[in-house]
Motif scaffolding. Structure first.
Motif, mmCIF file in Angstrom:
data_model
loop_
_atom_site.group_PDB
_atom_site.id
_atom_site.type_symbol
_atom_site.label_atom_id
_atom_site.label_comp_id
_atom_site.label_asym_id
_atom_site.label_seq_id
_atom_site.Cartn_x
_atom_site.Cartn_y
_atom_site.Cartn_z
ATOM 1 N N GLY A 72 0.769 -1.356 -0.078
ATOM 2 C CA GLY A 72 0.216 -0.021 0.057
ATOM 3 C C GLY A 72 0.802 1.163 0.034
ATOM 4 N N GLY A 73 2.075 1.426 -0.521
ATOM 5 C CA GLY A 73 2.862 2.261 -0.614
ATOM 6 C C GLY A 73 3.710 2.781 0.697
ATOM 7 N N THR A 74 3.690 1.587 1.634
ATOM 8 C CA THR A 74 4.636 1.638 2.731
ATOM 9 C C THR A 74 5.864 0.958 2.579
ATOM 10 O OG1 THR A 74 2.681 1.739 4.243
ATOM 11 C CG2 THR A 74 4.789 1.057 5.298
ATOM 12 N N PRO A 75 7.026 1.425 2.563
ATOM 13 C CA PRO A 75 8.163 1.083 2.466
ATOM 14 C C PRO A 75 8.466 -0.310 3.356
ATOM 15 C CG PRO A 75 8.645 3.076 2.721
ATOM 16 C CD PRO A 75 7.236 2.883 3.107
ATOM 17 N N SER A 76 8.855 -1.274 2.710
ATOM 18 C CA SER A 76 9.099 -2.852 3.534
ATOM 19 C C SER A 76 10.492 -3.266 3.315
ATOM 20 C CB SER A 76 8.184 -3.641 2.854
ATOM 21 O OG SER A 76 8.707 -4.262 1.593
ATOM 22 N N LEU A 77 10.838 -3.884 4.533
ATOM 23 C CA LEU A 77 12.215 -4.390 4.696
ATOM 24 C C LEU A 77 12.493 -5.165 3.520
ATOM 25 C CD1 LEU A 77 14.720 -4.314 6.525
ATOM 26 C CD2 LEU A 77 13.668 -6.224 7.609
ATOM 27 N N PRO A 78 11.918 -6.244 2.947
ATOM 28 C CA PRO A 78 12.109 -7.052 1.920
ATOM 29 C C PRO A 78 12.611 -6.366 0.690
ATOM 30 C CG PRO A 78 10.157 -8.210 2.884
ATOM 31 C CD PRO A 78 10.546 -6.604 3.492
ATOM 32 N N HIS A 79 11.636 -5.488 0.404
ATOM 33 C CA HIS A 79 12.116 -4.450 -0.587
ATOM 34 C C HIS A 79 13.466 -3.655 -0.665
ATOM 35 C CE1 HIS A 79 7.786 -4.914 -1.471
ATOM 36 N NE2 HIS A 79 8.051 -4.961 -2.726
ATOM 37 N N VAL A 80 13.505 -3.201 0.468
ATOM 38 C CA VAL A 80 14.986 -2.373 0.694
ATOM 39 C C VAL A 80 16.017 -3.255 0.691
ATOM 40 C CG1 VAL A 80 16.042 -0.734 2.341
ATOM 41 C CG2 VAL A 80 13.562 -0.481 1.908
ATOM 42 N N ALA A 81 15.901 -4.386 1.422
ATOM 43 C CA ALA A 81 17.034 -5.337 1.569
ATOM 44 C C ALA A 81 17.488 -5.891 0.182
ATOM 45 C CB ALA A 81 16.732 -6.431 2.307
ATOM 46 N N VAL A 82 16.478 -6.351 -0.700
ATOM 47 C CA VAL A 82 16.765 -6.636 -1.956
ATOM 48 C C VAL A 82 17.598 -5.508 -2.805
ATOM 49 C CG1 VAL A 82 15.841 -7.594 -4.028
ATOM 50 C CG2 VAL A 82 15.259 -8.594 -1.953
ATOM 51 N N ALA A 83 16.903 -4.188 -2.794
ATOM 52 C CA ALA A 83 17.652 -3.336 -3.644
ATOM 53 C C ALA A 83 19.142 -3.137 -2.828
ATOM 54 C CB ALA A 83 16.784 -2.002 -3.235
ATOM 55 N N LEU A 85 21.055 -5.400 -1.694
ATOM 56 C CA LEU A 85 21.940 -6.406 -2.108
ATOM 57 C C LEU A 85 22.172 -6.253 -3.721
ATOM 58 C CD1 LEU A 85 23.228 -9.123 -1.581
ATOM 59 C CD2 LEU A 85 20.962 -10.115 -2.033
ATOM 60 N N THR A 86 21.315 -5.908 -4.435
ATOM 61 C CA THR A 86 21.426 -5.660 -5.796
ATOM 62 C C THR A 86 22.436 -4.684 -6.125
ATOM 63 O OG1 THR A 86 19.069 -6.215 -6.044
ATOM 64 C CG2 THR A 86 20.143 -5.272 -8.051
ATOM 65 N N LEU A 87 22.225 -3.663 -5.466
ATOM 66 C CA LEU A 87 23.128 -2.515 -5.489
ATOM 67 C C LEU A 87 24.629 -2.942 -5.326
ATOM 68 C CD1 LEU A 87 23.600 0.688 -6.191
ATOM 69 C CD2 LEU A 87 23.277 1.010 -3.818
ATOM 70 N N MET A 100 20.843 -7.900 -11.806
ATOM 71 C CA MET A 100 19.373 -8.202 -11.926
ATOM 72 C C MET A 100 18.981 -9.461 -11.466
ATOM 73 S SD MET A 100 19.016 -5.816 -15.284
ATOM 74 C CE MET A 100 17.300 -6.038 -15.613
ATOM 75 N N GLY A 101 19.881 -10.428 -11.927
ATOM 76 C CA GLY A 101 19.608 -11.848 -11.589
ATOM 77 C C GLY A 101 19.567 -12.128 -10.068
ATOM 78 N N THR A 102 20.493 -11.274 -9.215
ATOM 79 C CA THR A 102 20.957 -11.599 -7.913
ATOM 80 C C THR A 102 19.541 -10.932 -7.382
ATOM 81 O OG1 THR A 102 23.188 -11.646 -7.921
ATOM 82 C CG2 THR A 102 22.229 -10.952 -5.887
ATOM 83 N N GLY A 103 19.058 -9.892 -7.557
ATOM 84 C CA GLY A 103 17.970 -9.095 -6.990
ATOM 85 C C GLY A 103 16.863 -9.823 -7.369
ATOM 86 N N ALA A 104 16.585 -10.266 -8.597
ATOM 87 C CA ALA A 104 15.209 -11.113 -8.569
ATOM 88 C C ALA A 104 15.290 -12.497 -7.842
ATOM 89 C CB ALA A 104 14.976 -11.439 -10.122
ATOM 90 N N GLY A 105 16.387 -13.180 -7.887
ATOM 91 C CA GLY A 105 16.467 -14.557 -7.249
ATOM 92 C C GLY A 105 16.335 -14.160 -5.540
ATOM 93 N N SER A 106 16.860 -13.132 -5.293
ATOM 94 C CA SER A 106 16.957 -12.964 -3.777
ATOM 95 C C SER A 106 15.417 -12.457 -3.070
ATOM 96 C CB SER A 106 18.119 -12.058 -3.171
ATOM 97 O OG SER A 106 17.915 -10.670 -3.849
ATOM 98 N N PHE A 107 14.881 -11.607 -4.090
ATOM 99 C CA PHE A 107 13.593 -11.266 -3.830
ATOM 100 C C PHE A 107 12.608 -12.479 -3.786
ATOM 101 C CE2 PHE A 107 9.613 -8.976 -4.816
ATOM 102 C CZ PHE A 107 9.503 -8.219 -3.565
ATOM 103 N N VAL A 108 12.785 -13.419 -4.748
ATOM 104 C CA VAL A 108 11.757 -14.573 -4.683
ATOM 105 C C VAL A 108 12.184 -15.307 -3.623
ATOM 106 C CG1 VAL A 108 11.273 -16.704 -6.025
ATOM 107 C CG2 VAL A 108 11.546 -14.542 -7.163
ATOM 108 N N LEU A 109 13.304 -15.725 -3.216
ATOM 109 C CA LEU A 109 13.828 -16.567 -2.062
ATOM 110 C C LEU A 109 13.299 -15.666 -0.758
ATOM 111 C CD1 LEU A 109 15.484 -18.839 -1.216
ATOM 112 C CD2 LEU A 109 17.493 -17.258 -0.872
ATOM 113 N N LEU A 110 13.626 -14.489 -0.696
ATOM 114 C CA LEU A 110 13.251 -13.668 0.676
ATOM 115 C C LEU A 110 11.652 -13.881 0.634
ATOM 116 C CD1 LEU A 110 14.402 -12.130 2.885
ATOM 117 C CD2 LEU A 110 13.799 -9.969 1.759
ATOM 118 N N LEU A 111 10.739 -13.696 0.029
ATOM 119 C CA LEU A 111 9.446 -13.720 -0.013
ATOM 120 C C LEU A 111 8.756 -15.184 0.115
ATOM 121 C CD1 LEU A 111 8.120 -11.372 -2.914
ATOM 122 C CD2 LEU A 111 8.328 -11.119 -0.244
ATOM 123 N N TYR A 112 9.634 -16.275 -0.375
ATOM 124 C CA TYR A 112 9.422 -17.530 -0.072
ATOM 125 C C TYR A 112 9.536 -17.839 1.391
ATOM 126 C CZ TYR A 112 9.353 -22.575 -0.440
ATOM 127 O OH TYR A 112 9.183 -23.912 -0.109
#
Length: 115
Positions: A72-83, A85-87, A100-112
């Protein structure tokens, strides 16, 4: 209980917008390919054009990290953590595809893992 149908856009307005966007897109491409395509670009312009892709990807991703739609527009820890790590991966390896691959993979893994 009353049901309301979604408002439909006027077909004239829709097709005017589609045709206008098509003409504008063609004109922009023609300006670079048709008019300037056969000429050599100045060195200062070529230096600046090298940074176009580097500027576009963060501009597309930053709003998704700062205001993620699932929360709902509130910053979340998974989004910031993956960003972050990707950076870090992009900065250390200088490899865009790996970052980009690391970011996508880590986001899927973190959400799982987080459910």
């Amino acid at each position: 209980m009353t049901s309301t149908a979604p408002a439909l856009i006027d077909p004239v307005i829709l097709w005017t917008a589609i045709i206008g966007l098509a003409v504008g897109s063609f004109a922009l491409r023609f300006a670079f390919i048709g008019i300037v395509g056969g000429r050599a670009m100045p060195d200062w312009l070529m230096r600046h054009l090298r940074y176009t892709a580097v500027a576009i990807i963060p501009a597309l991703v930053a709003p998704l990290v700062a205001w993620p739609a699932p929360t709902g527009g509130t910053p979340s820890l998974p989004h910031v953590a993956v960003a972050a790590l990707t950076l870090a991966v992009g900065y250390l390896t200088k490899n865009v595809l790996l970052a980009m691959g690391t970011g996508a993979g880590s986001f899927v893994l973190l959400l799982y893992v987080s459910g």
